[in-house]
Design an enzyme around this catalytic site. Structure first.
Site, PDB file in Angstrom:
ATOM      1  N   CYS A   2     124.053  33.327   3.603  1.00  0.00           N
ATOM      2  CA  CYS A   2     124.356  34.139   5.015  1.00  0.00           C
ATOM      3  C   CYS A   2     124.968  35.327   4.580  1.00  0.00           C
ATOM      4  O   CYS A   2     125.627  35.348   3.407  1.00  0.00           O
ATOM      5  CB  CYS A   2     125.450  33.206   5.681  1.00  0.00           C
ATOM      6  SG  CYS A   2     124.818  31.457   6.123  1.00  0.00           S
ATOM      7  N   ARG A  27     119.313  38.399   0.631  1.00  0.00           N
ATOM      8  CA  ARG A  27     120.015  37.173   0.173  1.00  0.00           C
ATOM      9  C   ARG A  27     119.601  35.919   0.701  1.00  0.00           C
ATOM     10  O   ARG A  27     120.014  34.910   0.147  1.00  0.00           O
ATOM     11  CB  ARG A  27     121.553  37.179   0.991  1.00  0.00           C
ATOM     12  CG  ARG A  27     122.360  38.342   0.538  1.00  0.00           C
ATOM     13  CD  ARG A  27     123.552  38.576   1.158  1.00  0.00           C
ATOM     14  NE  ARG A  27     124.738  37.406   1.195  1.00  0.00           N
ATOM     15  CZ  ARG A  27     125.578  37.460   0.148  1.00  0.00           C
ATOM     16  NH1 ARG A  27     125.532  38.351  -0.637  1.00  0.00           N
ATOM     17  NH2 ARG A  27     126.461  36.347   0.223  1.00  0.00           N
ATOM     18  N   TRP A  75     121.728  31.161   6.709  1.00  0.00           N
ATOM     19  CA  TRP A  75     120.726  30.470   6.182  1.00  0.00           C
ATOM     20  C   TRP A  75     121.340  29.044   6.211  1.00  0.00           C
ATOM     21  O   TRP A  75     122.571  28.718   6.074  1.00  0.00           O
ATOM     22  CB  TRP A  75     121.245  30.718   4.532  1.00  0.00           C
ATOM     23  CG  TRP A  75     120.065  29.837   3.435  1.00  0.00           C
ATOM     24  CD1 TRP A  75     118.981  30.431   3.231  1.00  0.00           C
ATOM     25  CD2 TRP A  75     120.577  28.973   2.724  1.00  0.00           C
ATOM     26  NE1 TRP A  75     118.376  29.603   2.372  1.00  0.00           N
ATOM     27  CE2 TRP A  75     119.331  28.620   2.049  1.00  0.00           C
ATOM     28  CE3 TRP A  75     121.572  28.052   2.659  1.00  0.00           C
ATOM     29  CZ2 TRP A  75     119.243  27.495   1.081  1.00  0.00           C
ATOM     30  CZ3 TRP A  75     121.509  26.930   1.805  1.00  0.00           C
ATOM     31  CH2 TRP A  75     120.317  26.624   1.025  1.00  0.00           C
ATOM     32  N   ASN A  99     130.437  32.771   7.022  1.00  0.00           N
ATOM     33  CA  ASN A  99     129.764  32.057   5.974  1.00  0.00           C
ATOM     34  C   ASN A  99     130.596  31.173   5.051  1.00  0.00           C
ATOM     35  O   ASN A  99     131.893  31.117   5.140  1.00  0.00           O
ATOM     36  CB  ASN A  99     129.898  33.305   4.634  1.00  0.00           C
ATOM     37  CG  ASN A  99     128.848  34.410   4.994  1.00  0.00           C
ATOM     38  OD1 ASN A  99     128.318  34.515   6.213  1.00  0.00           O
ATOM     39  ND2 ASN A  99     129.039  35.563   4.285  1.00  0.00           N
ATOM     40  N   GLY A 100     129.688  30.031   4.528  1.00  0.00           N
ATOM     41  CA  GLY A 100     130.444  28.874   3.932  1.00  0.00           C
ATOM     42  C   GLY A 100     130.401  27.743   4.819  1.00  0.00           C
ATOM     43  O   GLY A 100     129.565  27.628   5.592  1.00  0.00           O
ATOM     44  N   GLU A 481     112.204  28.927 -17.571  1.00  0.00           N
ATOM     45  CA  GLU A 481     112.083  30.097 -16.939  1.00  0.00           C
ATOM     46  C   GLU A 481     110.903  30.790 -16.288  1.00  0.00           C
ATOM     47  O   GLU A 481     110.793  30.866 -14.981  1.00  0.00           O
ATOM     48  CB  GLU A 481     112.978  31.293 -17.554  1.00  0.00           C
ATOM     49  CG  GLU A 481     113.186  32.614 -16.928  1.00  0.00           C
ATOM     50  CD  GLU A 481     113.716  32.427 -15.426  1.00  0.00           C
ATOM     51  OE1 GLU A 481     114.554  31.564 -15.245  1.00  0.00           O
ATOM     52  OE2 GLU A 481     114.042  33.399 -14.740  1.00  0.00           O
ATOM     53  N   LYS A 485     110.012  30.648 -12.269  1.00  0.00           N
ATOM     54  CA  LYS A 485     109.462  31.697 -11.363  1.00  0.00           C
ATOM     55  C   LYS A 485     108.267  31.318 -10.657  1.00  0.00           C
ATOM     56  O   LYS A 485     108.002  31.859  -9.700  1.00  0.00           O
ATOM     57  CB  LYS A 485     109.032  32.922 -12.556  1.00  0.00           C
ATOM     58  CG  LYS A 485     110.372  33.709 -13.087  1.00  0.00           C
ATOM     59  CD  LYS A 485     111.029  34.495 -12.215  1.00  0.00           C
ATOM     60  CE  LYS A 485     112.233  33.800 -11.422  1.00  0.00           C
ATOM     61  NZ  LYS A 485     113.434  33.597 -12.202  1.00  0.00           N
ATOM     62  N   GLU A 488     109.123  29.280  -7.526  1.00  0.00           N
ATOM     63  CA  GLU A 488     109.959  30.178  -6.474  1.00  0.00           C
ATOM     64  C   GLU A 488     109.021  30.742  -5.789  1.00  0.00           C
ATOM     65  O   GLU A 488     109.349  30.921  -4.635  1.00  0.00           O
ATOM     66  CB  GLU A 488     111.006  30.919  -7.264  1.00  0.00           C
ATOM     67  CG  GLU A 488     112.165  30.432  -7.588  1.00  0.00           C
ATOM     68  CD  GLU A 488     113.118  31.363  -8.130  1.00  0.00           C
ATOM     69  OE1 GLU A 488     113.046  32.125  -9.191  1.00  0.00           O
ATOM     70  OE2 GLU A 488     114.093  31.552  -7.579  1.00  0.00           O
ATOM     71  N   HIS A 504     105.603  12.001 -25.908  1.00  0.00           N
ATOM     72  CA  HIS A 504     106.463  11.252 -25.441  1.00  0.00           C
ATOM     73  C   HIS A 504     106.285  11.012 -23.943  1.00  0.00           C
ATOM     74  O   HIS A 504     107.374  10.189 -23.233  1.00  0.00           O
ATOM     75  CB  HIS A 504     107.885  11.484 -25.701  1.00  0.00           C
ATOM     76  CG  HIS A 504     108.177  11.709 -27.120  1.00  0.00           C
ATOM     77  ND1 HIS A 504     108.019  10.616 -28.214  1.00  0.00           N
ATOM     78  CD2 HIS A 504     108.398  12.892 -27.953  1.00  0.00           C
ATOM     79  CE1 HIS A 504     108.321  11.186 -29.450  1.00  0.00           C
ATOM     80  NE2 HIS A 504     108.420  12.417 -29.355  1.00  0.00           N
ATOM     81  N   LYS A 603     119.405  34.570  -2.178  1.00  0.00           N
ATOM     82  CA  LYS A 603     119.762  35.292  -3.485  1.00  0.00           C
ATOM     83  C   LYS A 603     120.750  34.851  -4.000  1.00  0.00           C
ATOM     84  O   LYS A 603     121.113  34.678  -5.252  1.00  0.00           O
ATOM     85  CB  LYS A 603     119.674  36.764  -2.974  1.00  0.00           C
ATOM     86  CG  LYS A 603     120.040  37.586  -4.344  1.00  0.00           C
ATOM     87  CD  LYS A 603     118.943  37.634  -5.444  1.00  0.00           C
ATOM     88  CE  LYS A 603     119.155  38.400  -6.487  1.00  0.00           C
ATOM     89  NZ  LYS A 603     118.157  37.960  -7.704  1.00  0.00           N
TER      90      LYS A 603
HETATM   91  O1  M6R Z   1     123.667  34.732  -9.318  1.00  0.00           O
HETATM   92  P1  M6R Z   1     123.514  33.744  -9.959  1.00  0.00           P
HETATM   93  O2  M6R Z   1     122.901  34.256 -11.320  1.00  0.00           O
HETATM   94  O3  M6R Z   1     124.582  32.858 -10.064  1.00  0.00           O
HETATM   95  O4  M6R Z   1     122.393  32.730  -9.524  1.00  0.00           O
HETATM   96  C1  M6R Z   1     122.169  31.352 -10.179  1.00  0.00           C
HETATM   97  C2  M6R Z   1     120.809  31.133  -9.457  1.00  0.00           C
HETATM   98  O5  M6R Z   1     121.161  30.857  -8.173  1.00  0.00           O
HETATM   99  C3  M6R Z   1     119.596  32.126  -9.531  1.00  0.00           C
HETATM  100  O6  M6R Z   1     119.424  32.323 -10.651  1.00  0.00           O
HETATM  101  C4  M6R Z   1     118.296  31.429  -9.007  1.00  0.00           C
HETATM  102  O7  M6R Z   1     117.750  30.247  -9.800  1.00  0.00           O
HETATM  103  C5  M6R Z   1     117.211  32.502  -8.935  1.00  0.00           C
HETATM  104  N1  M6R Z   1     116.632  32.413  -7.657  1.00  0.00           N
HETATM  105  C6  M6R Z   1     116.189  32.254 -10.180  1.00  0.00           C
HETATM  106  O8  M6R Z   1     115.235  33.402  -9.881  1.00  0.00           O
END
Ligand code: M6R
Length: 608
Positions: A2, A27, A75, A99-100, A481, A485, A488, A504, A603
């Protein structure tokens, strides 16, 4: 997640609110809305599901002219994405964005229904509107009312509200979800993120936990939760951000991938001298604390957690300092034992991730030697609340899928490890690390030069539903990682394994329809990795090996080799993530997904 923007000015603020919402889009959100006061007692409220552009279109259908208003991107947490659930929420003259999460909203809702209130949404936010309305009947000015409401709310909030009968005033309350006031001349603003306000001001005041702010066009007054007037520093922001500037790129993510050589260069600038890393920015007492460290505890989420995973290899192998690592959402709800002389290190691009912040706050009561944050957003909560801070200088990261924040975090972590190794007299590899850091931007540039061949490769993944990623040692986190990617932004299921772990269990997944992506720099584990590759090959897996050009791999029917220029071993994790970012990007690009704002994601994850 949000986002909030509010304005009170002597000019029309409708376009300022809409532009602010556009700047908050990155965001992640699923609906948007605004409310402006047309004249005392009369409000226009517009809400739309989907993109901010839908709201902009709706706004064009009617004249929006006002000096006071609030707006929000939502959101969904409580209640589906719908117009009824979109903010602002109202209770007659009271209009609220939030927000929250209000954790006790169910109980409050029951109480308010018993008092005769009708709820038109499923949100937790609507209880705030009705509660303010109820308390207002008992008298006092809006600040008195807010001071009475706040103790009744449990949870996390950044709230901005207005009373349509008094349109010259916005009230804000901040607890656990950031709010920043933007100062103008004859106008003032508030937002959850300074990016939303950059078109109108560069003068900011961050609210602290428990602060309540009264904002008019001419004044800003801030009070603590007891109602005592407090002073908060005003800062001048130097953040650069131009929402319309994707330049030659199709997406922010693509731009941010290609910005990595420059982002890393900026992160290194001023921190490397000829013979050692210079982190004097940590402050005069830092060396005394850092030389006592016998253990480091890293806390992070998502991509930041993966950079912590790489750092664990470095802390132990280069500085002989034991290092543990935990996902923030696990750490904060577990009773953990603190090692002697342990430093807690939090990693976060945004500095606002709710779980990471909560873990930091918890750690303060646990007996750590101190806390150090590695973060990309100046003035964020994590930065403000940590004892020591090292900023990554990646510049604003807009794409939800983190790229340049990851590689700059790793750059800072490697400098930190080198600094600690020196303080602890473990200097064996110092000159190699310094050299590797110096050439790093150039190495990334060379790897980016392989983009065309990776783009072609992306075609192979379009019809796949699952992909495996393999790596060993400090490349295992890179495999993780790379898988994150791909998941996502392309919505393809991807899993990463330490290559030695395949036998395993996961080998059972391998058949001639399963792509297996391997990261294979030239290092001491290469021969072991080749054995693991043969195990996959023998079971018909389709191999895609990102390998050092001198690693001795050959293309074959069942194995495509993506040859990468040689890189120094210590920086190989920072270099090898780049082709995996490109692979994920091109797969998603060809599939046509919403790359910068992938479905269901935000974000900055400011709720737990
Ligand atoms: O802002 P931050 O680095 O604390 O965020 C952590 C995760 O939410 C963030 O890295 C998320 O996994 C990304 N979308 C990855 O691409």
């Amino acid at each position: 997640m949000c986002g909030i923007i509010g304005a009170v000015a002597q000019r029309n603020i409708a376009e300022i609110l809409l532009e602010g919402l556009r700047r908050l889009e990155y965001r992640g959100y699923d609906s948007a809305g605004l409310a402006i006061v047309d004249y005392p007692g009369c409000v226009t409220r517009l809400r739309r599901v989907g993109k901010v552009e839908m709201l902009v279109k709706a706004a064009k259908q009617q004249p929006l002219i006002s000096g006071t208003g609030i707006a929000h991107v939502r959101w969904a947490t409580h209640g589906e994405p719908s117009e009824a659930n979109a903010h602002p929420h109202v209770s007659e003259q009271i209009i609220v964005v939030h927000n929250g999460i209000v954790e006790n909203h169910e109980l409050l809702r029951e109480v308010l229904i018993a008092r005769g209130y009708f709820f038109s949404s499923e949100t937790d936010t609507e209880v705030i509107a009705h509660l303010v309305h109820w308390e207002q009947k008992k008298g006092g000015n809006l600040r008195d009312v807010v001071l009475r409401v706040i103790p009744q709310l449990r949870g996390v909030y950044g709230i901005v509200l207005m009373d349509s009968r008094n349109p010259l005033l916005l009230m804000a309350a901040c607890f656990g979800s950031p709010l920043v006031i933007g100062r103008g001349v004859g106008e003032n603003f508030i937002a959850s993120d300074q990016l939303a306000l950059l078109p109108v001001t560069r003068r900011f005041i961050y609210l602290e936990e428990g602060d309540i702010a009264e904002i008019s066009y001419s004044d800003v007054s801030i009070f603590d939760r007891e109602g005592k007037l407090v002073n908060r520093a005003e800062i001048e922001s130097s953040v650069q951000y131009d929402a319309s500037d994707k330049g030659i790129y199709h997406h922010y993510m693509e731009k941010e991938i290609y910005e990595q050589p420059m982002a890393i260069k900026n992160t290194l600038t001023g921190r490397l001298n000829h013979c050692e890393v210079d982190l004097s920015e940590l402050g005069p007492n830092a060396d005394a604390i850092l030389s006592q460290i016998e253990h480091t505890q890293i806390i992070a989420c998502g991509t930041s957690y993966h950079s912590g995973m790489v750092a664990r290899y470095w802390f132990e192998s280069l500085a002989s300092i034991p290092c543990d690592l935990e996902i923030a959402s696990e750490f904060r709800y577990r009773k953990s034992a603190v090692r002697k002389n342990s430093l807690i290190i939090t990693l976060s691009q945004s500095g606002e991730t709710a779980d990471t912040l909560a873990a930091l706050r918890l750690s303060k009561k646990m007996g750590y030697l101190g806390s150090l944050a590695i973060c990309n957003v100046a003035g964020s909560s994590l930065v403000r609340e940590s004892d020591m801070v090292l900023m990554t200088k990646a510049g604003t990261e807009i794409g939800v899928a983190s790229t340049k924040a990851f590689t700059t975090q790793l750059t800072v972590l490697l400098m930190l490890v080198s600094k600690l190794a020196r303080l602890h007299d473990r200097l064996v590899e110092e000159q190699d690390i310094l050299h590797a850091l110096q050439v790093l931007p150039n190495r990334i540039k060379q790897i980016l030069g392989q983009d065309k061949c990776i783009e072609l490769l992306a075609q192979d993944f379009l019809d796949k539903r699952h992909v495996l990623f393999l790596g060993r040692g400090d490349q295992y986190p890179i495999a993780m990682e790379g898988a994150l990617k791909l998941k996502e932004i392309s919505y393809i299921h991807a899993e990463a394994y330490a290559a030695g772990e395949m036998k395993h269990g996961p080998l059972a997944l391998v058949d001639d329809n399963m792509p297996v992506v391997v990261v294979a720099p030239k290092n001491e584990l290469l021969e072991k990795l080749k054995l693991n590759i043969e195990e996959v090959r023998a079971r018909g897996g389709l191999l895609y090996v990102f390998a050092d050009q001198n690693a001795g791999f050959n293309n074959s029917k069942d194995m495509k080799i993506i040859s990468l220029p040689p890189v120094e071993t210590v920086i190989a994790p920072i270099c090898y993530i780049v082709p995996l970012q490109l692979l994920a990007y091109y797969v998603a690009f060809i599939k046509g997904t919403d790359i910068d704002q992938p479905r269901n994601l935000a974000k900055s994850v400011t709720v737990e």
